[in-house]
Design a protein around this motif. Structure first.
Motif, PDB file in Angstrom:
ATOM      1  N   ILE A 177     -38.759 117.493  21.062  1.00 31.42           N
ATOM      2  CA  ILE A 177     -39.111 118.452  19.472  1.00 31.42           C
ATOM      3  C   ILE A 177     -37.767 119.278  19.293  1.00 31.42           C
ATOM      4  O   ILE A 177     -37.317 119.484  18.270  1.00 31.42           O
ATOM      5  CB  ILE A 177     -40.543 118.927  19.691  1.00 31.42           C
ATOM      6  CG1 ILE A 177     -42.056 118.364  19.258  1.00 31.42           C
ATOM      7  CG2 ILE A 177     -41.047 119.376  18.294  1.00 31.42           C
ATOM      8  CD1 ILE A 177     -43.538 118.425  19.995  1.00 31.42           C
ATOM      9  N   ASN A 178     -37.478 120.589  20.108  1.00 31.78           N
ATOM     10  CA  ASN A 178     -37.014 121.706  19.809  1.00 31.78           C
ATOM     11  C   ASN A 178     -34.981 120.986  19.983  1.00 31.78           C
ATOM     12  O   ASN A 178     -34.284 121.797  20.576  1.00 31.78           O
ATOM     13  CB  ASN A 178     -36.756 122.915  20.475  1.00 31.78           C
ATOM     14  CG  ASN A 178     -36.913 123.243  21.527  1.00 31.78           C
ATOM     15  OD1 ASN A 178     -36.039 121.932  22.609  1.00 31.78           O
ATOM     16  ND2 ASN A 178     -37.186 123.810  21.945  1.00 31.78           N
ATOM     17  N   HIS A 197     -47.171 120.352  12.510  1.00 32.27           N
ATOM     18  CA  HIS A 197     -45.967 120.353  13.218  1.00 32.27           C
ATOM     19  C   HIS A 197     -45.192 118.307  13.951  1.00 32.27           C
ATOM     20  O   HIS A 197     -46.575 118.129  14.043  1.00 32.27           O
ATOM     21  CB  HIS A 197     -45.189 121.567  14.002  1.00 32.27           C
ATOM     22  CG  HIS A 197     -45.694 122.693  13.299  1.00 32.27           C
ATOM     23  ND1 HIS A 197     -44.948 123.177  11.933  1.00 32.27           N
ATOM     24  CD2 HIS A 197     -46.551 123.838  13.486  1.00 32.27           C
ATOM     25  CE1 HIS A 197     -45.644 124.438  12.147  1.00 32.27           C
ATOM     26  NE2 HIS A 197     -46.094 125.008  12.893  1.00 32.27           N
ATOM     27  N   ASP A 198     -43.902 118.231  14.727  1.00 30.53           N
ATOM     28  CA  ASP A 198     -44.119 117.613  15.221  1.00 30.53           C
ATOM     29  C   ASP A 198     -44.946 117.547  16.638  1.00 30.53           C
ATOM     30  O   ASP A 198     -45.161 118.231  16.804  1.00 30.53           O
ATOM     31  CB  ASP A 198     -42.451 117.369  15.663  1.00 30.53           C
ATOM     32  CG  ASP A 198     -41.615 117.092  14.418  1.00 30.53           C
ATOM     33  OD1 ASP A 198     -42.157 117.161  13.413  1.00 30.53           O
ATOM     34  OD2 ASP A 198     -40.462 116.513  14.711  1.00 30.53           O
ATOM     35  N   SER A 204     -34.452 127.973  11.722  1.00 29.43           N
ATOM     36  CA  SER A 204     -35.289 126.442  10.830  1.00 29.43           C
ATOM     37  C   SER A 204     -35.936 127.045   9.739  1.00 29.43           C
ATOM     38  O   SER A 204     -36.786 127.410   9.892  1.00 29.43           O
ATOM     39  CB  SER A 204     -35.389 125.431  11.906  1.00 29.43           C
ATOM     40  OG  SER A 204     -36.254 124.987  11.433  1.00 29.43           O
ATOM     41  N   SER A 232     -40.806 112.398  11.884  1.00 29.17           N
ATOM     42  CA  SER A 232     -40.150 113.495  11.951  1.00 29.17           C
ATOM     43  C   SER A 232     -40.326 114.634  11.077  1.00 29.17           C
ATOM     44  O   SER A 232     -39.061 115.130  10.572  1.00 29.17           O
ATOM     45  CB  SER A 232     -38.887 113.785  12.522  1.00 29.17           C
ATOM     46  OG  SER A 232     -38.617 115.385  13.231  1.00 29.17           O
ATOM     47  N   ASP A 287     -39.777 118.032  11.396  1.00 32.73           N
ATOM     48  CA  ASP A 287     -38.736 118.481  12.099  1.00 32.73           C
ATOM     49  C   ASP A 287     -37.294 118.490  11.617  1.00 32.73           C
ATOM     50  O   ASP A 287     -36.488 118.983  11.404  1.00 32.73           O
ATOM     51  CB  ASP A 287     -38.697 118.598  13.862  1.00 32.73           C
ATOM     52  CG  ASP A 287     -37.786 119.438  13.962  1.00 32.73           C
ATOM     53  OD1 ASP A 287     -37.475 121.036  14.103  1.00 32.73           O
ATOM     54  OD2 ASP A 287     -36.231 119.181  15.090  1.00 32.73           O
ATOM     55  N   GLU A 316     -37.382 119.383   7.631  1.00 33.71           N
ATOM     56  CA  GLU A 316     -36.598 121.154   7.724  1.00 33.71           C
ATOM     57  C   GLU A 316     -35.402 120.851   7.676  1.00 33.71           C
ATOM     58  O   GLU A 316     -34.849 121.733   7.622  1.00 33.71           O
ATOM     59  CB  GLU A 316     -37.771 121.714   8.675  1.00 33.71           C
ATOM     60  CG  GLU A 316     -39.281 121.531   8.418  1.00 33.71           C
ATOM     61  CD  GLU A 316     -40.364 122.261   9.210  1.00 33.71           C
ATOM     62  OE1 GLU A 316     -41.832 122.517   9.138  1.00 33.71           O
ATOM     63  OE2 GLU A 316     -40.251 122.477  10.932  1.00 33.71           O
ATOM     64  N   HIS A 317     -34.790 120.359   8.834  1.00 34.23           N
ATOM     65  CA  HIS A 317     -33.287 121.078   9.086  1.00 34.23           C
ATOM     66  C   HIS A 317     -32.216 119.947   8.124  1.00 34.23           C
ATOM     67  O   HIS A 317     -31.406 120.216   7.902  1.00 34.23           O
ATOM     68  CB  HIS A 317     -33.086 120.094  10.901  1.00 34.23           C
ATOM     69  CG  HIS A 317     -33.461 120.991  12.141  1.00 34.23           C
ATOM     70  ND1 HIS A 317     -34.010 120.491  12.237  1.00 34.23           N
ATOM     71  CD2 HIS A 317     -32.704 121.398  12.264  1.00 34.23           C
ATOM     72  CE1 HIS A 317     -34.619 121.618  13.339  1.00 34.23           C
ATOM     73  NE2 HIS A 317     -33.438 122.299  12.764  1.00 34.23           N
ATOM     74  N   SER A 349     -36.783 125.290  16.364  1.00 36.58           N
ATOM     75  CA  SER A 349     -37.762 123.952  15.514  1.00 36.58           C
ATOM     76  C   SER A 349     -39.269 124.935  15.647  1.00 36.58           C
ATOM     77  O   SER A 349     -38.940 126.196  16.671  1.00 36.58           O
ATOM     78  CB  SER A 349     -38.033 122.411  16.291  1.00 36.58           C
ATOM     79  OG  SER A 349     -36.861 122.048  16.349  1.00 36.58           O
ATOM     80  N   TYR A 350     -40.084 123.890  15.141  1.00 35.22           N
ATOM     81  CA  TYR A 350     -41.493 124.966  15.052  1.00 35.22           C
ATOM     82  C   TYR A 350     -41.355 124.199  16.374  1.00 35.22           C
ATOM     83  O   TYR A 350     -42.661 123.279  16.499  1.00 35.22           O
ATOM     84  CB  TYR A 350     -42.296 124.717  13.773  1.00 35.22           C
ATOM     85  CG  TYR A 350     -41.487 126.200  12.948  1.00 35.22           C
ATOM     86  CD1 TYR A 350     -41.465 127.452  12.627  1.00 35.22           C
ATOM     87  CD2 TYR A 350     -39.872 125.652  11.771  1.00 35.22           C
ATOM     88  CE1 TYR A 350     -41.097 128.042  12.291  1.00 35.22           C
ATOM     89  CE2 TYR A 350     -39.665 126.284  11.095  1.00 35.22           C
ATOM     90  CZ  TYR A 350     -39.718 128.006  11.055  1.00 35.22           C
ATOM     91  OH  TYR A 350     -38.914 128.643  10.540  1.00 35.22           O
TER      92      TYR A 350
END
Ligand SMILES: Cc1cc2nc3c(=O)[nH]c(=O)nc-3n(C[C@H](O)[C@H](O)[C@H](O)COP(=O)(O)OP(=O)(O)OC[C@H]3O[C@@H](n4cnc5c(N)ncnc54)[C@H](O)[C@@H]3O)c2cc1C
Length: 505
Positions: free
Chosen positions: A111-112, A153-154, A280, A327, A329, A332-333, A481-482
Motif C-alpha cells: 500500500i505504501n 483507506h486502501d 500525502s 486505490s 492512495d 490522494e497522490h 500513504s495512509y
C-alpha cells in the motif's frame, strides 16, 4: 483512520480529569520532593504511546514519572477513531481468519510502495497481534462485524483492521485503569498540566533529566535514568508543520497539544528530523473557512467508501483523475499534484436525488441547504455561472462536462478510464463542493533505531533518550500513504515493547 464522528462527552471528560487530577495535584513541597527522586523512567506525554510504555515499565517495578501537558491523560486517543491492525489476533481467530505477520508486512509495503521504515515496520507486524490480544484480555472489544479489510483507506488483502465502538476511547478505557492501578501502588506518578520544555544532559552528552514548566509558569528539574519522548506530533502547530512538510496545515483537527515540542527536544540534544517529504493529503475535507488552518466542516466519502456519481475537477475546471480508481492512495497522490491540493465535486440535481450518501453523517438534501449559505458549496442553473461562483475556469468546466456527457451518451470509454458512470451531468441546478487535501498527522519526526533510541544523523544513539508514537513521524510507520492503523497500532505496540525492555538496575 477517521470519519464516523466520535465525541468525548463532557461527563466522560470530567470523570477522567477528576480521577487523574486527584492523583496528580501535588502541593509544591511534594513536587520538590519528587524532584529529588531519581526516576527509573520519565515519560514525556501520557498519550497513546506513553501510557503503555509507563504501564509495562511500572508493572515490572520501575518507578515511572509521566509528565503530561494537558489536564488529563489520553492524548490523541480522545479524538482518534482508534482503528488498529494486527495479524494473528483473537478477533481474527474467532472468525476463522488466517493471517500472519509476513502477510501484514507485505500488505503495508504494497500500500505504501515500500516507503515506511522496513525495520520499524517489521517490528510492528511481529508484535501488533500480541498487543491487540493484550488489549482484548484487558477488556478491549470491537464492532461485531470487525475485523475488516478496509475503512476509508486502501484495503488489506486479509481482514485484520478493527475499531472499538468508542473509537480511541475504547483503547483508553483499557489503559487508564492499569495506569491508575500502578499509580495507587506508587509505581507511576503523574504530573498533569506540566510541560517538558528542555532535556538535561551530563557532561558526556547522555540525557539524564527533564526540565518542566507547570501551569503557574514554575520550572522544575526531574532526573531520570531513561527518558521517553512520547509527546505526539506537530499537527496542531501550523508554523512548525509547514516548515517540516513544506505544505500548510490546512485543517485544525489534531489534538491541541500536538505542538511538536518532542521533535524540538530531540533535535536539541543531537537528534534529527526526517520524513516531511512523505506528506500525502487525504481526500475530501470540506473546510469551515478559507483561512488555514481551518476547522473541519464535513468530509466527503471517498471511492473506498462509495462509488462516485459526481466528477472531480481542479481549479482549472479540468478533470484530473479516474474518480472510481480502486486505490484511494493513488487518488490522494494525484490530488497532491493539483494546485493548493484543492478538488471540487461537480454534480447535478438528478445525481443528488439518486446517489448514496455523499458526505459522512449527512443526508444528501443537506447539500441543497448548504449551497445557500456555506462558502464551500455552490449552486447554479448554468455550468458557466456555477464555475464563476466556485472560482473555477468557466470555459474549461463547460468543456469538461460536455466531454464527460458525450462519452457517456455515445457509449465511448471515459477519458480517464472511469467505469462507474450512472448519470450524465445535465439536470439543473448544478452543484459544486470545494474540497481540500488535508492531513491530521505529522509525517516528519525524529530518527530512531530498532531499540526506539533517538539517533544522531550518523546513526549513533543518544544515550538514555527514546522516542515512540507520532514524535517519530507518521511517515516512519505508514510511509507516504495512509495505511490502515499505522498511527495508533505502532504507538501502542512500540510503547509496550519499550516499557517491557527497560531493565531494572
Ligand atoms: C482525528 C484523528 C483520528 C485518527 N485516527 C486514527 C486511526 O483510526 N488509526 C490510526 O492508526 N491513527 C489514527 N490517527 C493518528 C493517531 O491517533 C496518532 O498518530 C497517535 O494517537 C499519536 O499517539 P502519540 O502517543 O504519539 O500522541 P498522543 O496520543 O497525542 O500523546 C501525546 C501526549 O503528549 C502530551 N504532550 C505534548 N507535548 C507535551 C510536552 N511538552 N510535555 C508534556 N506532555 C506533552 C499531549 O498532551 C498528549 O497527551 C488519528 C489522528 C487524529 C488526529
Amino acid at each position: 483512520m477517521f470519519y464516523e464522528k466520535i465525541k468525548l462527552t463532557k461527563r466522560e471528560f470530567l470523570i477522567n480529569s477528576g480521577k487523574l487530577l486527584a492523583l496528580s495535584s501535588f502541593p509544591l513541597s511534594t513536587r520538590l520532593a519528587l524532584g529529588n527522586q531519581h526516576w527509573d523512567v520519565i515519560v514525556i506525554g501520557g498519550g497513546t504511546a506513553g501510557l503503555p510504555a509507563a504501564i509495562f515499565a511500572a508493572q515490572r517495578g520501575l518507578k515511572v514519572l509521566i509528565i503530561e501537558k494537558a489536564p488529563i491523560i489520553g492524548g490523541t486517543l480522545f479524538l482518534s477513531t482508534g482503528q488498529i491492525a494486527g495479524a494473528g489476533t483473537i478477533f481474527q481467530q474467532r472468525k476463522g481468519i488466517k493471517d500472519s505477520p509476513d502477510q501484514h508486512y507485505d500488505d503495508i509495503m504494497r500500500i505504501n510502495h515500500n516507503t515506511s521504515d522496513p525495520a520499524l515496520t517489521r517490528i510492528l507486524v511481529d508484535h501488533a497481534g500480541t498487543t491487540i490480544n493484550w488489549l482484548e484480555r484487558n477488556g478491549y472489544s470491537i464492532f461485531n462485524h470487525h475485523p475488516v479489510k478496509k475503512i476509508a483507506h486502501d484495503p488489506f488483502k486479509v481482514a485484520r483492521y478493527q475499531q472499538g465502538p468508542m473509537g480511541g476511547i475504547s483503547i483508553l478505557n483499557v489503559l487508564r485503569p492499569m495506569v491508575e492501578q500502578e499509580t495507587k501502588k506508587g509505581n507511576i506518578t503523574i504530573l498533569l498540566e506540566t510541560s517538558a520544555i528542555d532535556l538535561m544532559q551530563s557532561s558526556n552528552g547522555d540525557v539524564n533529566g527533564v526540565v518542566v514548566e507547570n501551569k503557574e509558569g514554575k520550572t522544575m528539574e526531574y532526573k531520570g535514568r531513561k527518558i521517553i519522548l512520547a509527546s505526539g506530533g506537530c499537527a496542531s502547530n501550523p508554523q512548525l508543520y509547514e516548515e517540516l512538510h513544506n505544505v500548510p496545515l490546512y485543517c485544525q483537527i489534531a489534538y491541541p497539544q500536538s505542538q511538536g515540542m518532542g521533535l524540538l527536544l530531540g533535535q536539541s540534544v543531537g537528534g534529527y528530523l526526517r520524513g516531511g517529504e512523505k506528506y500525502s493529503p487525504l481526500y475530501g475535507m470540506i473546510l469551515a473557512d478559507e483561512k488555514y488552518p481551518s476547522p473541519m466542516f464535513a468530509i466527503v466519502k471517498n471511492s473506498i467508501e462509495r462509488l462516485p456519481w459526481e466528477i472531480l475537477v481542479n481549479s482549472e475546471g479540468n478533470r484530473f483523475v479516474q474518480e472510481d480508481h480502486e486505490s484511494i492512495d493513488h487518488m490522494e497522490h494525484v490530488i497532491k499534484e493539483q494546485p493548493g491540493h484543492r478538488h471540487w465535486a461537480i454534480l447535478d440535481q438528478n445525481m443528488l436525488g439518486q446517489m448514496p450518501q455523499l458526505i459522512y453523517n449527512w443526508p444528501n438534501e443537506r447539500i441543497v441547504n448548504e449551497s445557500e449559505k456555506q462558502k464551500m458549496f455552490k449552486k447554479h442553473d448554468s455550468i458557466r455561472e456555477l464555475a464563476i461562483k466556485s472560482g473555477l475556469h468557466p470555459l474549461n468546466l463547460e468543456s469538461t462536462i460536455r466531454e464527460y456527457n458525450d462519452n457517456l451518451n455515445d457509449n465511448n470509454s471515459d477519458t480517464f478510464g472511469r467505469q462507474h458512470r450512472p448519470l450524465p451531468i445535465k439536470q439543473p441546478p448544478f452543484y459544486s463542493i470545494r474540497m481540500q487535501g488535508w492531513s491530521l498527522v505529522s509525517f516528519a519526526g525524529l530518527g530512531i533505531n530498532e531499540n526506539f533510541e533517538v539517533i544522531k544523523p550518523g546513526g549513533e544513539p543518544i544515550k538514555n533518550l527514546y522516542a515512540i508514537g507520532e514524535v517519530i513521524g507518521f511517515g516512519a510507520t505508514s510511509g507516504n500513504s495512509y495505511v490502515n492503523g499505522m498511527g495508533v497500532t505502532p504507538a501502542i505496540t512500540y510503547g509496550k515493547l519499550l516499557g517491557e525492555s527497560i531493565k531494572p538496575f
